[in-house]
Design a protein around this motif. Structure first.
Motif, PDB file in Angstrom:
ATOM      1  N   LYS A  61       1.090  -1.324   0.026  1.00  0.00           N
ATOM      2  CA  LYS A  61      -0.004  -0.070   0.031  1.00  0.00           C
ATOM      3  C   LYS A  61       0.898   1.295  -0.090  1.00  0.00           C
ATOM      4  O   LYS A  61       0.627   2.102  -0.613  1.00  0.00           O
ATOM      5  CB  LYS A  61      -0.977   0.053   1.179  1.00  0.00           C
ATOM      6  CG  LYS A  61      -1.958  -1.095   1.084  1.00  0.00           C
ATOM      7  CD  LYS A  61      -2.559  -1.352   2.473  1.00  0.00           C
ATOM      8  CE  LYS A  61      -3.518  -0.110   2.743  1.00  0.00           C
ATOM      9  NZ  LYS A  61      -4.031  -0.666   4.108  1.00  0.00           N
ATOM     10  N   ALA A  62       1.933   1.286   1.010  1.00  0.00           N
ATOM     11  CA  ALA A  62       2.826   2.344   0.802  1.00  0.00           C
ATOM     12  C   ALA A  62       3.599   2.666  -0.341  1.00  0.00           C
ATOM     13  O   ALA A  62       3.571   3.800  -1.106  1.00  0.00           O
ATOM     14  CB  ALA A  62       3.667   2.231   2.036  1.00  0.00           C
ATOM     15  N   TYR A  63       4.009   1.514  -1.012  1.00  0.00           N
ATOM     16  CA  TYR A  63       4.919   1.847  -2.327  1.00  0.00           C
ATOM     17  C   TYR A  63       3.842   2.059  -3.350  1.00  0.00           C
ATOM     18  O   TYR A  63       4.242   3.164  -4.296  1.00  0.00           O
ATOM     19  CB  TYR A  63       5.307   0.417  -2.748  1.00  0.00           C
ATOM     20  CG  TYR A  63       6.811   0.067  -2.026  1.00  0.00           C
ATOM     21  CD1 TYR A  63       7.823   0.909  -2.217  1.00  0.00           C
ATOM     22  CD2 TYR A  63       6.718  -1.089  -1.589  1.00  0.00           C
ATOM     23  CE1 TYR A  63       8.959   0.509  -1.909  1.00  0.00           C
ATOM     24  CE2 TYR A  63       8.138  -1.558  -0.909  1.00  0.00           C
ATOM     25  CZ  TYR A  63       9.315  -0.962  -1.162  1.00  0.00           C
ATOM     26  OH  TYR A  63      10.373  -0.987  -0.858  1.00  0.00           O
ATOM     27  N   ASP A  64       2.433   1.696  -3.526  1.00  0.00           N
ATOM     28  CA  ASP A  64       1.599   2.489  -4.415  1.00  0.00           C
ATOM     29  C   ASP A  64       1.428   3.932  -4.166  1.00  0.00           C
ATOM     30  O   ASP A  64       1.402   4.493  -5.244  1.00  0.00           O
ATOM     31  CB  ASP A  64       0.183   1.642  -4.300  1.00  0.00           C
ATOM     32  CG  ASP A  64      -0.584   1.792  -5.150  1.00  0.00           C
ATOM     33  OD1 ASP A  64      -0.492   2.028  -6.272  1.00  0.00           O
ATOM     34  OD2 ASP A  64      -2.002   2.177  -4.770  1.00  0.00           O
ATOM     35  N   LEU A  65       1.099   4.240  -2.858  1.00  0.00           N
ATOM     36  CA  LEU A  65       1.036   5.572  -2.557  1.00  0.00           C
ATOM     37  C   LEU A  65       2.134   6.494  -2.891  1.00  0.00           C
ATOM     38  O   LEU A  65       2.137   7.564  -3.201  1.00  0.00           O
ATOM     39  CB  LEU A  65       0.434   5.730  -1.259  1.00  0.00           C
ATOM     40  CG  LEU A  65      -0.900   5.350  -1.005  1.00  0.00           C
ATOM     41  CD1 LEU A  65      -1.295   5.168   0.584  1.00  0.00           C
ATOM     42  CD2 LEU A  65      -1.960   6.442  -1.621  1.00  0.00           C
ATOM     43  N   ALA A  66       3.434   6.022  -2.813  1.00  0.00           N
ATOM     44  CA  ALA A  66       4.625   6.626  -2.992  1.00  0.00           C
ATOM     45  C   ALA A  66       5.059   6.531  -4.650  1.00  0.00           C
ATOM     46  O   ALA A  66       5.922   7.251  -5.134  1.00  0.00           O
ATOM     47  CB  ALA A  66       5.716   5.860  -2.312  1.00  0.00           C
ATOM     48  N   GLY A  67       4.167   5.828  -5.403  1.00  0.00           N
ATOM     49  CA  GLY A  67       4.407   6.020  -6.680  1.00  0.00           C
ATOM     50  C   GLY A  67       5.406   5.123  -7.410  1.00  0.00           C
ATOM     51  O   GLY A  67       5.927   5.214  -8.316  1.00  0.00           O
ATOM     52  N   HIS A  68       5.570   3.910  -6.929  1.00  0.00           N
ATOM     53  CA  HIS A  68       6.440   2.759  -7.128  1.00  0.00           C
ATOM     54  C   HIS A  68       5.503   1.551  -7.142  1.00  0.00           C
ATOM     55  O   HIS A  68       5.308   0.527  -6.569  1.00  0.00           O
ATOM     56  CB  HIS A  68       7.358   2.383  -5.995  1.00  0.00           C
ATOM     57  CG  HIS A  68       8.282   3.821  -5.815  1.00  0.00           C
ATOM     58  ND1 HIS A  68       9.139   4.149  -6.692  1.00  0.00           N
ATOM     59  CD2 HIS A  68       8.417   4.568  -4.736  1.00  0.00           C
ATOM     60  CE1 HIS A  68       9.865   5.415  -6.188  1.00  0.00           C
ATOM     61  NE2 HIS A  68       9.096   5.315  -5.014  1.00  0.00           N
ATOM     62  N   PRO A  69       4.991   1.457  -8.349  1.00  0.00           N
ATOM     63  CA  PRO A  69       3.999   0.317  -8.947  1.00  0.00           C
ATOM     64  C   PRO A  69       4.718  -1.059  -8.880  1.00  0.00           C
ATOM     65  O   PRO A  69       4.092  -2.186  -8.414  1.00  0.00           O
ATOM     66  CB  PRO A  69       3.338   0.576 -10.216  1.00  0.00           C
ATOM     67  CG  PRO A  69       4.107   1.535 -10.932  1.00  0.00           C
ATOM     68  CD  PRO A  69       4.691   2.191  -9.586  1.00  0.00           C
ATOM     69  N   HIS A 117       6.106   2.982 -13.665  1.00  0.00           N
ATOM     70  CA  HIS A 117       5.250   4.003 -13.861  1.00  0.00           C
ATOM     71  C   HIS A 117       3.894   4.238 -13.217  1.00  0.00           C
ATOM     72  O   HIS A 117       3.003   3.440 -13.718  1.00  0.00           O
ATOM     73  CB  HIS A 117       5.239   4.741 -15.302  1.00  0.00           C
ATOM     74  CG  HIS A 117       5.240   6.059 -15.542  1.00  0.00           C
ATOM     75  ND1 HIS A 117       4.038   6.891 -15.441  1.00  0.00           N
ATOM     76  CD2 HIS A 117       6.090   7.076 -15.744  1.00  0.00           C
ATOM     77  CE1 HIS A 117       4.218   8.125 -15.627  1.00  0.00           C
ATOM     78  NE2 HIS A 117       5.439   8.214 -15.990  1.00  0.00           N
ATOM     79  N   ALA A 118       3.638   5.184 -12.300  1.00  0.00           N
ATOM     80  CA  ALA A 118       2.347   5.507 -11.868  1.00  0.00           C
ATOM     81  C   ALA A 118       1.306   6.457 -12.688  1.00  0.00           C
ATOM     82  O   ALA A 118       2.046   6.877 -13.663  1.00  0.00           O
ATOM     83  CB  ALA A 118       2.439   5.907 -10.248  1.00  0.00           C
ATOM     84  N   GLY A 119       0.293   6.056 -12.581  1.00  0.00           N
ATOM     85  CA  GLY A 119      -0.622   7.064 -13.227  1.00  0.00           C
ATOM     86  C   GLY A 119      -1.006   6.574 -14.580  1.00  0.00           C
ATOM     87  O   GLY A 119      -0.758   5.293 -14.967  1.00  0.00           O
ATOM     88  N   PRO A 120      -1.959   7.109 -15.308  1.00  0.00           N
ATOM     89  CA  PRO A 120      -2.525   6.752 -16.680  1.00  0.00           C
ATOM     90  C   PRO A 120      -1.562   7.102 -17.532  1.00  0.00           C
ATOM     91  O   PRO A 120      -0.601   7.563 -17.597  1.00  0.00           O
ATOM     92  CB  PRO A 120      -3.750   7.742 -16.684  1.00  0.00           C
ATOM     93  CG  PRO A 120      -3.287   9.117 -16.191  1.00  0.00           C
ATOM     94  CD  PRO A 120      -2.439   8.585 -14.928  1.00  0.00           C
ATOM     95  N   LEU A 121      -1.986   6.428 -18.902  1.00  0.00           N
ATOM     96  CA  LEU A 121      -1.172   6.637 -20.196  1.00  0.00           C
ATOM     97  C   LEU A 121      -1.129   8.219 -20.369  1.00  0.00           C
ATOM     98  O   LEU A 121      -2.035   8.954 -20.286  1.00  0.00           O
ATOM     99  CB  LEU A 121      -1.826   6.082 -21.278  1.00  0.00           C
ATOM    100  CG  LEU A 121      -0.957   5.735 -22.529  1.00  0.00           C
ATOM    101  CD1 LEU A 121       0.147   4.957 -22.176  1.00  0.00           C
ATOM    102  CD2 LEU A 121      -1.723   5.200 -23.579  1.00  0.00           C
TER     103      LEU A 121
END
Length: 531
Positions: free
Chosen positions: A55-63, A337-341
């Motif tokens: 969860k923390a990695y996801d919120l930190a932007g590390h998918p 890479h986090a976020g959309p295309l």
């Protein structure tokens, strides 16, 4: 004289856990991720530590790290319902469907410890990944405990609709409405079944109007009631009132969204510039003869992609994979890479190891083929990633469904989507998106060559055998007449066409937008359509 005793491993772990939780509470996600990862390294069999790290990695932007931690949590095995449900959310986020199914089965051991509404949440997670049979079992169990739990009744009705059990779906949705008359989502879903009960339309319209009058203008309930009213009134031929309802719902929905048409146009231009012929010709995952071939069915939403997949599902060599976001999930992991295309995402994707990406996609998604040599990946918006897919998967093929601009654009305008289709609530924005899509598809036609087959929806419904012969030849398969027998087709349909496509192939007498042609002139002019 001896000093203080060295801290025990458990004391060290407790300190790490306190530190990780404190950093998470402070929303310092990089530090929280590092602390949870340190805890997981010390106690690798503690699924809760891996879940916290994921969860923390996801919120930190590390998918990539988030995904790896989620799989480590699955391997460790959560020890309680709360941890298992948190892990289920992560597995669904990463579209790890077999792992999610296995976890849901294991969660039966803790079922009695959990509140029933969390059973319903788990069913929703499963259903969103097309695991409808597993979802239905949890919903049936929840309703055995609380027969009047309206959200569970609504979700079961939706699940039964997707599974083609129309009478049971209608019964559930009517019951949800009876228990909670304000339940706008249930009213809206019920309109999808209106073709099976045309005589009940006047009563449904009166009920919708009454309930819409009780909610705030522009609220989520008002939006759902308005779209439901539009559908019912359109079928009744009350076109002025139907347009009023649609315009009201679309205005309300558009007001909730942050959308910029120029951003989408720029994205599609960047995609074409990145994925040129030289890029696509680069090395990808060759695969072996025993590896199934994915057929990506692409186009705009509401272009006929569901109908084509249903037809293809009748072929004994083809498995219908449904609307899977599997490729984008694996692309995000490969690019970390986090976020959309986005243009920034494309820049990161340019340096990818595409053979590894293709191999990872096939390893993680080939279960969808169910042992057959071909499977369909029917997410229409994969048209945005056709170049990336083509590079990673040289054996993949693409079938593009297209409809006349006014037909497909109006069909999008009158469809209420969830988190997708932000361009579809305003005539000018819908036309802008369509024009950018047309340009991008022209680019794909040029650089993909024989790997891309265009299929016109009008030809498919008017001459299904001829078109299916073309599609099957494109897939490298012989024609089989069973593809034309939609009435014998089982399987789930989890799209906006779930009810419509069960009615078989229909050739409309006139376009659905024709009664609204005066109101739709702004979109027609933007599209260059002669109405």
């Amino acid at each position: 004289m001896t000093g203080p005793a060295a801290p025990t491993a458990d004391a060290d772990a407790d300190a790490l856990r306190r530190d990780a939780n404190a950093r998470a509470a402070a929303r310092d996600w990089p530090a929280a991720a590092a602390a949870f990862a340190a805890l997981a390294a010390r106690q690798p069999h503690d699924a809760s530590a891996w879940i916290g790290a994921a969860k923390a990695y996801d919120l930190a932007g590390h998918p990539r790290a988030s995904h790896a931690a989620a799989l480590a949590a699955q391997a460790a095995g959560p020890a309680s319902w709360p941890h298992a449900l948190a892990l289920a959310r992560l597995l669904r986020q990463w579209h790890e469907v077999p792992a999610l199914r296995a976890l849901a089965d294991a969660m039966q051991a803790w079922r009695d410890e959990a509140p029933v509404h969390e059973w319903v949440e788990l069913a929703d997670l499963l259903g969103r990944e097309d695991a409808h049979d597993a979802a239905l079992a949890w919903l049936d169990a929840a309703l055995a405990i609380d027969p009047d739990l309206a959200p569970a009744i609504y979700l079961r009705g939706t699940t039964r609709l997707f599974l083609g059990r129309m009478h049971a779906a209608r019964a559930d949705l009517e019951r949800a409405v009876a228990i909670a008359p304000h339940f706008a989502h249930a009213h809206w879903r019920l309109t999808e079944l209106r073709a099976g009960d045309p005589a009940g339309a006047p009563a449904r319209v009166a009920r919708l109007r009454e309930e819409r009058g009780k909610v705030a203008l522009g609220s989520e309930h008002d939006i759902h009631f308005s779209y439901a009213l539009h559908a019912e009134l359109h079928d009744l031929g009350e076109f002025d009132a139907a347009w009023e309802a649609l315009a009201r719902g679309a205005r309300g929905k558009r007001a909730t969204l942050r959308y910029d048409a120029a951003t989408d146009r720029a994205l599609m231009d960047a995609i074409a510039a990145t994925c040129d012929a030289g890029f696509i010709a680069g090395p990808g995952h060759a695969g072996g003869d025993d590896e199934p071939t994915p057929i990506f069915i692409i186009g705009l939403f509401r272009s006929g992609t569901t109908l084509l997949e249903r037809l293809l599902a009748g072929h004994p060599a083809i498995a219908d994979g449904g609307e899977s976001a599997g490729f984008f999930a694996r692309l995000r992991l490969a690019a970390d890479h986090a976020g959309p295309l986005s243009p920034a995402f494309l820049q990161a994707a340019g340096a990818l190891d595409f053979p590894a990406l293709g191999a990872d996609f096939m390893a993680s998604q080939r279960w969808r083929a169910r042992g057959r040599p071909v499977w369909t990946e029917k997410l229409p918006s994969n048209f945005l990633m056709a170049g990336l897919i083509a590079r990673a998967l040289p054996r993949a093929r693409f079938v593009h469904l297209r409809r006349p601009p006014m037909d497909v654009c109006f069909s999008n305008l009158r469809t209420l989507y969830g988190p997708i289709g932000a361009y579809s609530y305003d005539q000018a924005e819908m036309a802008s998106y369509h024009q950018a899509y047309v340009r991008l598809m022209a680019h794909w036609r040029e650089v993909l060559g024989a790997r891309l087959l265009d299929v016109d929806h009008a030809a498919l419904v008017a001459q299904p055998e001829a078109e299916m012969r073309r599609v099957l030849a494109h897939a490298g398969l012989e024609f089989d007449a069973r593809v034309l027998d939609l009435g014998a087709r089982a399987g789930a349909v989890s799209t906006a066409s779930a009810a419509q496509v069960r009615g078989g192939i229909r050739v409309p007498s006139q376009p659905a937008w024709w009664p609204y042609r005066d109101a739709l002139r702004p979109m027609a002019e933007a599209l260059g359509a002669d109405i």
